[in-house]
Design a protein around this motif. Sequence first.
Motif, short mmCIF file in Angstrom:
data_model
loop_
_atom_site.label_atom_id
_atom_site.label_comp_id
_atom_site.label_asym_id
_atom_site.label_seq_id
_atom_site.Cartn_x
_atom_site.Cartn_y
_atom_site.Cartn_z
N GLU A 1 0.82 -1.21 0.00
CA GLU A 1 0.00 0.00 0.00
C GLU A 1 0.86 1.28 0.00
O GLU A 1 0.37 2.37 -0.24
CB GLU A 1 -1.01 0.02 1.16
CG GLU A 1 -0.50 -0.41 2.52
CD GLU A 1 -0.48 -1.92 2.72
OE1 GLU A 1 -0.32 -2.66 1.73
OE2 GLU A 1 -0.60 -2.37 3.87
N GLN A 2 2.17 1.11 0.24
CA GLN A 2 3.07 2.29 0.20
C GLN A 2 3.63 2.52 -1.21
O GLN A 2 4.32 3.51 -1.44
CB GLN A 2 4.23 2.09 1.19
CG GLN A 2 3.76 2.13 2.64
CD GLN A 2 4.79 1.55 3.61
OE1 GLN A 2 5.66 0.78 3.23
NE2 GLN A 2 4.66 1.92 4.88
N MET A 3 3.33 1.60 -2.11
CA MET A 3 3.90 1.68 -3.46
C MET A 3 3.46 2.93 -4.23
O MET A 3 4.14 3.39 -5.13
CB MET A 3 3.54 0.44 -4.27
CG MET A 3 4.40 -0.75 -4.00
SD MET A 3 6.13 -0.46 -4.37
CE MET A 3 6.12 -0.54 -6.15
N LEU A 4 2.26 3.42 -3.90
CA LEU A 4 1.77 4.59 -4.65
C LEU A 4 2.20 5.91 -4.00
O LEU A 4 1.92 6.98 -4.51
CB LEU A 4 0.23 4.54 -4.73
CG LEU A 4 -0.35 3.35 -5.49
CD1 LEU A 4 -1.86 3.39 -5.46
CD2 LEU A 4 0.16 3.33 -6.93
N ASP A 5 2.86 5.80 -2.87
CA ASP A 5 3.24 7.00 -2.10
C ASP A 5 4.68 7.39 -2.44
O ASP A 5 5.64 7.00 -1.77
CB ASP A 5 3.07 6.66 -0.61
CG ASP A 5 3.20 7.90 0.27
OD1 ASP A 5 3.68 8.93 -0.24
OD2 ASP A 5 2.84 7.81 1.46
N ASP A 6 4.83 8.21 -3.48
CA ASP A 6 6.17 8.59 -3.95
C ASP A 6 6.98 9.32 -2.88
O ASP A 6 8.18 9.11 -2.74
CB ASP A 6 6.05 9.49 -5.20
CG ASP A 6 5.75 8.67 -6.44
OD1 ASP A 6 5.67 7.42 -6.31
OD2 ASP A 6 5.59 9.26 -7.52
N ALA A 7 6.29 10.20 -2.11
CA ALA A 7 7.00 10.97 -1.08
C ALA A 7 7.59 10.03 -0.04
O ALA A 7 8.73 10.21 0.41
CB ALA A 7 6.03 11.96 -0.43
N PHE A 8 6.83 9.01 0.31
CA PHE A 8 7.30 8.03 1.30
C PHE A 8 8.51 7.26 0.75
O PHE A 8 9.52 7.09 1.44
CB PHE A 8 6.18 7.07 1.67
CG PHE A 8 6.61 5.98 2.60
CD1 PHE A 8 6.74 6.22 3.97
CD2 PHE A 8 6.93 4.71 2.11
CE1 PHE A 8 7.17 5.20 4.83
CE2 PHE A 8 7.36 3.70 2.96
CZ PHE A 8 7.48 3.95 4.32
N ILE A 9 8.40 6.82 -0.49
CA ILE A 9 9.50 6.06 -1.10
C ILE A 9 10.77 6.93 -1.16
O ILE A 9 11.86 6.49 -0.80
CB ILE A 9 9.10 5.53 -2.50
CG1 ILE A 9 7.98 4.50 -2.35
CG2 ILE A 9 10.29 4.92 -3.24
CD1 ILE A 9 7.41 3.98 -3.65
N LEU A 10 10.59 8.19 -1.57
CA LEU A 10 11.74 9.10 -1.68
C LEU A 10 12.40 9.30 -0.31
O LEU A 10 13.63 9.19 -0.18
CB LEU A 10 11.27 10.44 -2.26
CG LEU A 10 12.36 11.47 -2.51
CD1 LEU A 10 13.33 10.98 -3.59
CD2 LEU A 10 11.77 12.81 -2.95
N SER A 11 11.58 9.56 0.71
CA SER A 11 12.20 9.84 2.02
C SER A 11 12.83 8.56 2.59
O SER A 11 13.89 8.61 3.19
CB SER A 11 11.18 10.46 2.98
OG SER A 11 10.32 9.47 3.45
N THR A 12 12.19 7.40 2.37
CA THR A 12 12.79 6.14 2.87
C THR A 12 14.12 5.89 2.17
O THR A 12 15.11 5.49 2.80
CB THR A 12 11.82 4.96 2.60
OG1 THR A 12 10.53 5.30 3.08
CG2 THR A 12 12.28 3.68 3.26
N ALA A 13 14.16 6.14 0.87
CA ALA A 13 15.39 5.88 0.11
C ALA A 13 16.48 6.86 0.54
O ALA A 13 17.64 6.48 0.72
CB ALA A 13 15.11 5.99 -1.39
#
Length: 517
Positions: free
Chosen positions: A9-21
């Motif tokens: 469900e986090q796959m569509l959350d670009d901001a989350f992916i960016l900050s995690t990366a």
Amino acid sequence: MVQIQVLPEQMLDDAFILSTANKKNGSEQEGFPFFFIRKRSIDARKKPVKYNLQIVLSKDKPELKVPLVEYGNVENGTPVHIIGAGPAGLFAALEAVELGLKPIVYERGKDVRARRRDLAAINKEHIVNPESNYCYGEGGAGTYSDGKLYTRSKKRGNVLKVLELFVQFGSPYDILVDAYPHIGTNKLPKIITAMREQIIEAGGEVHFNTKVTDFFIEDNKIKGLELDHETKVEVEHVVLATGHSARDIFDLLKAKNVKMEAKGFALGVRIEHPQELIDKIQYHGRVNDEFLPPATYTLVTQVKDTGVYSFCMCPGGIVAPCATSPGEVVTNGWSPSKRNNPFSNSGIVVEIDPKKLPGYTPDNPYIGLEFQAAVEKACWIAGGKTQAVPAQRMLDFVNGKVSKELPKSSHQPGMVSVDLNKVLPGFVADSLREAFKEFGRKMNGYLTNEAVLMAPESRTSSPISIPRNPETLQHVEIAGLYPCAEGAGYAGGIASAAVDGLNCIQAISKVINEKQV
Ligand SMILES: Cc1cc2nc3c(=O)[nH]c(=O)nc-3n(C[C@H](O)[C@H](O)[C@H](O)COP(=O)(O)OP(=O)(O)OC[C@H]3O[C@@H](n4cnc5c(N)ncnc54)[C@H](O)[C@@H]3O)c2cc1C
């Protein structure tokens, strides 16, 4: 580049992916503003299911594109004759154009559009056109398929180039990102048409409804081809990419004393489960999940000394009637790009070692093919001599009981309830029964009467190989003849067939260049 895991469900959350990366990269401070996903796979081994992502962080907005191959005009190039417009033949033709050679492709079947009518005739009227079916016609057996593009073999050559060419001709870029890429039947015809249009625009030729009916060999060199029993063409370089179903080609080679060898292959059944059940097993209870694709599986076991494994699994797919002649039935599977049908299907097949077949002699390359053909015919008879297939519920098969009724299925021509233990060769049925019990232990819920088995899954790979020199790729005895891809025993699937098409043309180009020096 960093590796991170996120929930579906986090796959569509670009901001989350960016900050995690950024966090994983230790770059929270300067904070890279952009990213793209380089590789994506699902890890469903444990709960919760996660996506593994390989992330590339960047300062600039990334542009996802492939290096475009530019095709010049080859009208006056050295001709290369290619028999078969499957993945091997088409990629061979594109490679020929790229290297300045003129491809001339002969394909017994029709173009992708015209082919559709013949597929409808098999499905609805049980009529098999021996020149145009699920295996023959533009794009070969790969057109109306699931379009899975992964290959286990990394040795065979340039898989990346094949994937990039698919993207150049219209495939979604995702196939370069997903660990297990697939295109889908709805998208493949357009891509294949674009490839053919490019070949013709560059000055190559593609002849549909044109069957090679004879070879002319002199002094151990290929000299000519006969087309449709009437026209003769002179040739110097021939790529033989006719696939594993063209039994008439094997007959022709036999008549010409061209060396062939028996090859191991696999045969069994196609199994169909409700997709929901497979999702439930693989995703630990998550079904119809908007954040997860329909689940896949891979199963493999050893029964005594024989391998039994899943083959060409199609989530959200359809079981297709893949006979190439009247008087036989054959199953395989396809899926649309969204894999959104309610069924999951897969081949479950038993390794066939030609040396273990009754009547084997080292000088008979046909033993496996005869066995394969006999099973396909026996299944046709058991299914009522139409394109309906003999079928049985899974647990009933394991218990040797004819199913009282069969479940709903995606196989359009229908099913006939029989005891498959009595239709399949004894050692195949025995190995399948044991393997199913083992698979039930590996995937809790897999061994169920909700699943139905259809027989046979018999065209897994070629039962014959055509030996070639590993350096020159020419037949070991016939100069100028390049046995290519699946039919000759050098590929198993779309991607590896396409790679072998590239390899054969590169070998031809080398010969031509050496001559010119
Ligand atoms: C329904 C289905 C689904 C599949 N799904 C997948 C999948 O998801 N992923 C995957 O990797 N693989 C899949 N496969 C297998 C894959 O399609 C083959 O491995 C691949 O197409 C082999 O490529 P090829 O070029 O060697 O031969 P083919 O694709 O078999 O092409 C051979 C061509 O040669 C032509 N030909 C034969 N004889 C002659 C002649 N005498 N003269 C002129 N032309 C001739 C045929 O008409 C045919 O078009 C599927 C196959 C089927 C049938």
